[in-house]
Design a protein around this motif. Structure first.
Motif, PDB file in Angstrom:
ATOM      1  N   GLU A 272      41.985  39.239  33.982  1.00 26.69           N
ATOM      2  CA  GLU A 272      42.614  39.574  35.257  1.00 26.69           C
ATOM      3  C   GLU A 272      43.523  38.451  35.744  1.00 26.69           C
ATOM      4  OE1 GLU A 272      39.999  42.398  37.920  1.00 26.69           O
ATOM      5  OE2 GLU A 272      38.742  40.786  37.110  1.00 26.69           O
ATOM      6  N   ILE A 273      43.089  37.225  35.564  1.00 31.68           N
ATOM      7  CA  ILE A 273      43.943  36.104  35.962  1.00 31.68           C
ATOM      8  C   ILE A 273      45.203  36.076  35.115  1.00 31.68           C
ATOM      9  CG2 ILE A 273      44.113  33.580  36.022  1.00 31.68           C
ATOM     10  CD1 ILE A 273      41.176  33.548  36.887  1.00 31.68           C
ATOM     11  N   ASP A 274      45.068  36.388  33.846  1.00 30.24           N
ATOM     12  CA  ASP A 274      46.251  36.410  32.964  1.00 30.24           C
ATOM     13  C   ASP A 274      47.261  37.460  33.419  1.00 30.24           C
ATOM     14  OD1 ASP A 274      45.294  34.359  31.394  1.00 30.24           O
ATOM     15  OD2 ASP A 274      44.491  35.669  29.821  1.00 30.24           O
ATOM     16  N   VAL A 275      46.798  38.678  33.775  1.00 24.09           N
ATOM     17  CA  VAL A 275      47.755  39.715  34.197  1.00 24.09           C
ATOM     18  C   VAL A 275      48.299  39.400  35.593  1.00 24.09           C
ATOM     19  CG1 VAL A 275      46.802  41.496  32.711  1.00 24.09           C
ATOM     20  CG2 VAL A 275      45.967  41.294  35.071  1.00 24.09           C
ATOM     21  N   LEU A 276      47.482  38.771  36.424  1.00 19.98           N
ATOM     22  CA  LEU A 276      47.965  38.352  37.738  1.00 19.98           C
ATOM     23  C   LEU A 276      49.141  37.397  37.584  1.00 19.98           C
ATOM     24  CD1 LEU A 276      46.861  38.361  40.909  1.00 19.98           C
ATOM     25  CD2 LEU A 276      46.320  36.005  40.312  1.00 19.98           C
ATOM     26  N   ASP A 280      53.337  38.034  38.182  1.00 20.13           N
ATOM     27  CA  ASP A 280      53.751  37.320  39.397  1.00 20.13           C
ATOM     28  C   ASP A 280      53.196  37.982  40.656  1.00 20.13           C
ATOM     29  OD1 ASP A 280      54.968  35.113  40.580  1.00 20.13           O
ATOM     30  OD2 ASP A 280      56.858  36.155  40.918  1.00 20.13           O
ATOM     31  N   THR A 281      52.020  38.588  40.530  1.00 19.72           N
ATOM     32  CA  THR A 281      51.324  39.152  41.680  1.00 19.72           C
ATOM     33  C   THR A 281      50.702  38.031  42.496  1.00 19.72           C
ATOM     34  OG1 THR A 281      50.853  41.160  40.415  1.00 19.72           O
ATOM     35  CG2 THR A 281      49.508  40.766  42.377  1.00 19.72           C
ATOM     36  N   GLY A 301      35.196  31.902  42.637  1.00 23.26           N
ATOM     37  CA  GLY A 301      36.596  31.786  43.028  1.00 23.26           C
ATOM     38  C   GLY A 301      37.351  30.784  42.172  1.00 23.26           C
ATOM     39  N   ARG A 302      38.572  31.156  41.760  1.00 22.49           N
ATOM     40  CA  ARG A 302      39.373  30.291  40.892  1.00 22.49           C
ATOM     41  C   ARG A 302      40.796  30.138  41.445  1.00 22.49           C
ATOM     42  NH1 ARG A 302      38.127  32.926  35.068  1.00 22.49           N
ATOM     43  NH2 ARG A 302      39.638  31.357  34.393  1.00 22.49           N
ATOM     44  N   HIS A 303      40.908  30.171  42.762  1.00 17.94           N
ATOM     45  CA  HIS A 303      42.222  30.154  43.394  1.00 17.94           C
ATOM     46  C   HIS A 303      42.962  28.842  43.159  1.00 17.94           C
ATOM     47  CE1 HIS A 303      39.795  33.195  45.428  1.00 17.94           C
ATOM     48  NE2 HIS A 303      40.923  33.838  45.673  1.00 17.94           N
ATOM     49  N   GLY A 310      50.603  28.021  38.333  1.00 15.48           N
ATOM     50  CA  GLY A 310      51.863  28.591  38.774  1.00 15.48           C
ATOM     51  C   GLY A 310      51.744  29.882  39.542  1.00 15.48           C
ATOM     52  N   GLY A 311      50.523  30.295  39.862  1.00 13.86           N
ATOM     53  CA  GLY A 311      50.330  31.524  40.605  1.00 13.86           C
ATOM     54  C   GLY A 311      50.742  31.386  42.062  1.00 13.86           C
TER      55      GLY A 311
END
Length: 465
Positions: A272-276, A280-281, A301-303, A310-311
């Protein structure tokens, strides 16, 4: 029109934390504002000389810190502000939503909407928040806009909707999309108040509604926001229904993208983090909510990691059932603390990273970094002056450390939004605060009665007047 007839405001003599690409801090610097725009940032002596004939008002920021306006990327403007301090924190999981929020939202009247939004907006600006993204739950968007406009805050608005299960604002997908279409047409992008496509999210939207909402946001060039995965519930339900985790499923539907701001995203796995990141969501991170509700942010949480990779991550204050404070500086501190402590890594994330989330990073996450988030020529004049005259600021050194670790919204002295002063000397000057507070108390009592809720007191209360 001659240059001498153009009125300009000089904010002079403060330590200007620009948040420009170089992150320049101008010690004893100044900012010049004309109408709703910043037209100069630099040396006080040079700007005073260059604009001497056109300066019509001056804000003395000597000894203060001057920053961009703060961004609150997820806040419930209705449903919660009128019941702050009522919802117990010792509740079973989910009770704050189903025993409090749902009946309160269902009982909200247009009058409640306007007063609630006004109270929330005043609370925001007094804490240096100049832009707020509404999380939904509005019954009467126009009345909310009236309240926001009265205060003068920059905001997005959007009416909630879901098409699975029952509850306030539930309707068939086509009807929900019609509501969304009406809001974004009434409040076009680029204004001080703009309409966003706003769903409840979670597991309360069909694939038809999710895809249609995303298509609508893209077609009109506006933002979209919804809730997802603050707990393990959404992943469990999506896996049971689709065989895929939520963000993977949304990506397969074509829903993810730069237009989408997902609130929460605490329980995300590697895929999910990869597709996020690849789409560029953006994420709106509300750490106080997860801590108050015990949702596992420290373990899941991994914010901080997402931001480092780069998120696009912004900070939010959420709702009264999940943390009664509307203070982005306080939120930035806990976000930095969780990122450092959860990874047992003091080098990976710090105060300066968190303050970026509150300003230019937050603006980028909500798609407004071309307008707000930094003090640069051409940007909207959303500016905060922080009072540093208390012992909390002594001695003075690094503003990033001081703003995040050393203070909170109580240091905010003056706030300008879109070139208009909305807070002066720590008071909102655009509304009558005492009258608003009296009205809010009346609406509070009425709302609880209409919702059939009796607010308990943990400690015995006695009339001692």
């Amino acid at each position: 029109m001659s240059s001498a007839s153009i009125g300009r405001t000089l904010i002079r003599g403060g330590d200007v934390v620009t948040m420009n690409p170089q992150r320049d801090v101008l010690v004893g610097g100044s900012v010049v504002v004309e109408a709703d725009r910043i037209i100069a940032v630099g040396s006080t002596s040079e700007l005073e000389a260059a604009h001497a004939d056109t300066i019509t008002s001056t804000i003395d920021a000597t000894g203060c810190i001057v920053t961009p306006g703060l961004v609150n990327a997820h806040h419930h403007l209705t449903g919660g502000p009128l019941v702050r301090g009522c919802i117990p924190d010792l509740l079973p999981a989910g009770a704050s939503i189903f025993e409090w929020s749902v009946p309160l939202h269902g009982a909200h009247s247009p009058d409640d909407d306007e007063v609630s939004a006004t109270v929330a907006a005043v609370d925001c600006v007094r804490n240096g928040i100049t832009t707020v993204v509404e999380a939904g739950t509005i019954a009467d968007v126009d009345r909310v806009a009236v309240g926001l406009d009265a205060v003068g805050i920059r905001a997005t608005v959007g009416v909630w909707g879901w098409d699975i299960e029952e509850g306030p604002f539930a309707a068939p997908a086509a009807e929900v999309l019609d509501r969304q279409r009406h809001v974004v047409s009434q409040y076009p992008s680029g204004g001080l108040i703009e309409g966003w496509v706003t769903l409840v999210g979670h597991n309360l939207a069909s694939d038809e509604l999710l895809a249609g909402a995303s298509d609508l946001a893209r077609s009109v060039g506006t933002g979209m926001t919804m809730h997802m995965s603050p707990t393990s519930s959404d992943p469990e339900q999506y896996l049971a229904r689709t065989g895929r985790r939520p963000l993977v499923h949304l990506n397969d539907l074509g829903v993810l993208g730069p237009h989408l701001l997902i609130a929460h995203g605490v329980w995300l796995d590697d895929d999910e983090i990869d597709v996020l990141l690849s789409t560029d969501t953006a994420l709106a991170y509300c750490p106080w909510a997860y801590l108050r509700l015990g949702q596992g942010v420290c373990g899941h949480g991994r914010h901080g990691e997402i931001a480092r990779r780069g998120g696009r991550v912004a900070l939010g204050c959420d709702a009264a059932n999940a943390g009664d404070s509307t203070d982005i500086l306080r939120t930035a501190a806990v976000a930095a603390g969780i990122a450092r402590d959860a990874q047992l890594d003091t080098m990976s994330f710090g105060a300066h990273d968190a303050f970026e989330m509150a300003t230019i990073g937050g603006a980028k996450a909500i798609g407004m970094d071309d307008r707000i988030g930094s003090l640069e020529v051409g940007k909207q004049a959303d500016i905060v002056v922080h009072d540093t005259s208390t012992t909390a600021w002594m001695p003075r050194r690094d503003p990033g450390l001081e703003l995040v670790w050393g203070t909170d919204g109580r240091s905010v002295r003056d706030v300008m939004v879109d070139g208009r002063m909305v807070v002066e000397n720590s008071r909102c000057v655009t509304v009558d605060e005492p009258a608003l507070y009296e009205q809010a108390q009346q609406q509070h009592d009425s709302l609880l009665a209409r919702a059939g809720i009796t607010a308990p007191h943990r400690w015995p209360h006695h009339d001692a007047r």
